[in-house]
Enzyme design. Structure first.
Site, short mmCIF file in Angstrom:
data_model
loop_
_atom_site.label_atom_id
_atom_site.label_comp_id
_atom_site.label_asym_id
_atom_site.label_seq_id
_atom_site.Cartn_x
_atom_site.Cartn_y
_atom_site.Cartn_z
N ARG A 51 34.24 46.97 64.43
CA ARG A 51 34.54 46.74 63.00
C ARG A 51 36.01 46.36 62.83
O ARG A 51 36.40 45.71 61.88
CB ARG A 51 34.18 47.96 62.15
N TYR A 103 33.40 27.86 41.92
CA TYR A 103 32.11 28.30 42.44
C TYR A 103 31.58 29.44 41.57
O TYR A 103 32.30 30.40 41.27
CB TYR A 103 32.27 28.75 43.90
O1 P1T Z 1 28.51 31.45 50.38
P1 P1T Z 1 29.78 32.07 50.84
O2 P1T Z 1 30.11 31.80 52.27
O3 P1T Z 1 29.88 33.53 50.49
O4 P1T Z 1 30.99 31.33 50.07
C1 P1T Z 1 31.22 31.44 48.70
C2 P1T Z 1 31.98 30.22 48.21
C3 P1T Z 1 33.35 30.32 48.03
N1 P1T Z 1 34.07 29.25 47.60
C4 P1T Z 1 33.49 28.08 47.34
C5 P1T Z 1 34.32 26.93 46.85
C6 P1T Z 1 32.12 27.91 47.51
O5 P1T Z 1 31.58 26.71 47.22
C7 P1T Z 1 31.33 29.01 47.95
C8 P1T Z 1 29.86 28.92 48.13
N2 P1T Z 1 29.28 27.81 47.51
C9 P1T Z 1 27.96 27.48 47.52
C10 P1T Z 1 27.01 28.20 48.12
C11 P1T Z 1 27.63 26.23 46.80
O6 P1T Z 1 26.55 25.65 47.02
O7 P1T Z 1 28.47 25.77 46.02
#
Ligand code: P1T
Length: 394
Positions: A51, A103
């Site tokens: 971890r 996002y």
């Molecule tokens: O899905 P994850 O790895 O937890 O990432 C989140 C995230 C953070 N920042 C941006 C700019 C992102 O676009 C995303 C995740 N976005 C999508 C899943 C999407 O389809 O826009």
């Protein structure tokens, strides 16, 4: 020349990695272990418990730090876990200023998860730095930038906003997921932290979920390493291995993503059935000049609206493509098509979403690295007569 002074493509392939000292393996092994033997309590070869550290993760962190020009990179189990770690540095009463186009999961985390703990957030249009500065208060501790934004591809001035925020002691974090370090290097422009969903372009193959925070600031490094150890959002060694494999071709993939997206944006802009195209590489884009200054290419994401304003027309188109797959996410080698209003940004209340310019008929493309003529033909067939999905090759 040390590897860390090398150019981007060389760093992408080599940084953070040495041939394995016991076998000569060129790729860092997947250290699939949860713990490490000690010869006496506290006497070990640099690792105690997975971890806290893992050699495959160390290699990935070395690689990502080099690509962002950072001293440190802390890898997380997802992009939202990386975002969450940065936000957990805040205390009740602290205030965050973020873009009103970002996002949907970042919005949800700030508003719905951290809001009840007393973290206040304002989501605003970042086009005018004066407007951003007007929202700063004494309690503002974090400026959260996403540029280009998801999904409207707005371009935010990292250098100018960092200068103004830092004059007030506000930490600046940039979500660099859309641009990648190949196209944009926020730490060099004055940001304190760079955050990525490594799930996207850095991984590049739609086969892993991950995140990272990169920084040159030692106190942030210590804070984030303490948090990942204490809260546990660590990526597994297999995921780190897959990400390392992805970053080796980041520069090559980004060149093709940019080339394909540029051609598609030009095609859509000229199409009579298309109302508006959002792509920073278009001269008509309001952030085009800033993007040309701040980025070394315009990226692989293109959003657009049909001339027909109805959501039905957009939904019909979304289920009619044959090469573009209808799916959430972005940044993989395969082209994806997405409906932000009902998919990636559904967690933003409709009135706030519409006020930010994210309308019901917006369509977002993650343009892959396929042969562009096939992508253009796919759009042509679906724009000519949106039909039901038939599957590629039928
Ligand atoms: O899905 P994850 O790895 O937890 O990432 C989140 C995230 C953070 N920042 C941006 C700019 C992102 O676009 C995303 C995740 N976005 C999508 C899943 C999407 O389809 O826009």
């Amino acid at each position: 020349m040390s590897k860390n002074e090398a150019r981007f493509g060389t760093l992408a392939v080599h940084a953070g990695q040495q041939p394995d000292p016991t076998t000569g393996a060129v790729m860092p092994p997947i250290y699939q272990t949860s713990t490490y033997a000690q010869s006496a309590p506290g006497e070990h070869q640099g690792h105690e418990y997975a971890r806290v550290t893992n050699p495959t993760r160390d290699a990935l962190e070395g690689n990502l730090a080099a690509l962002e020009g950072a001293r440190e990179a802390i890898a997380f189990s997802s992009g939202v876990a990386a975002t969450d770690a940065v936000l957990r540095s805040l205390r009740p009463g602290d205030h965050v200023v973020a873009s009103n186009d970002l996002y949907g999961g970042t919005y949800r985390l700030m508003r719905e998860v951290l809001g009840p703990f007393g973290i206040q957030s304002d989501f605003i249009d970042m086009a005018d730095p004066d407007r951003v500065e007007a929202v700063f208060r004494p309690e503002t501790k974090l400026l959260w930038l996403e540029t280009p934004t998801n999904p409207l591809l707005r371009v935010v001035d990292i250098a100018e906003l960092s200068r103004r925020a830092k004059a007030r002691g506000i930490t600046v974090a940039v979500d660099n997921t859309f641009a990648t370090p190949y196209l944009q290097r926020p730490l060099e422009l004055g940001a304190d932290l760079v955050v990525h969903s490594t799930t996207k372009y850095l991984g590049g193959h739609s086969d892993v979920i991950g995140g990272v925070v990169c920084t040159n600031n030692e106190s942030w490094n210590e804070k984030l390493r303490f948090l990942i150890k204490s809260a546990g959002a660590v990526p597994g060694p297999m995921d780190c291995f897959l990400l390392l494999r992805g970053t080796k071709t980041l520069h090559l993939r980004m060149q093709r993503h940019c080339e394909n997206a540029g051609r598609i944006a030009d095609y859509l802009e000229a199409h009579p059935a298309v109302g508006r195209v959002y792509y920073p590489g278009l001269a008509s884009h309001p952030g085009h000049e800033l993007a040309a200054r701040q980025m070394s290419g315009f990226g692989g994401m293109v959003s657009f609206q049909l001339s027909d304003p109805s959501m039905q027309a957009a939904l019909k188109l979304l289920s009619g493509t044959r090469v573009f797959l209808l799916a959430e996410s972005l940044g993989g080698v395969e082209s994806l098509i997405n409906h932000p209003a009902t998919m990636t940004h559904a967690s933003i209340p409709k009135d706030e979403r519409i006020a930010a310019g994210l309308e019901d008929n917006l369509i977002r493309l993650s343009v892959g690295v396929e042969d562009c003529d096939d992508l253009l033909e796919d759009l042509e067939q679906v724009l000519a007569s949106p039909t039901r999905r038939k599957g590629y090759g039928t």
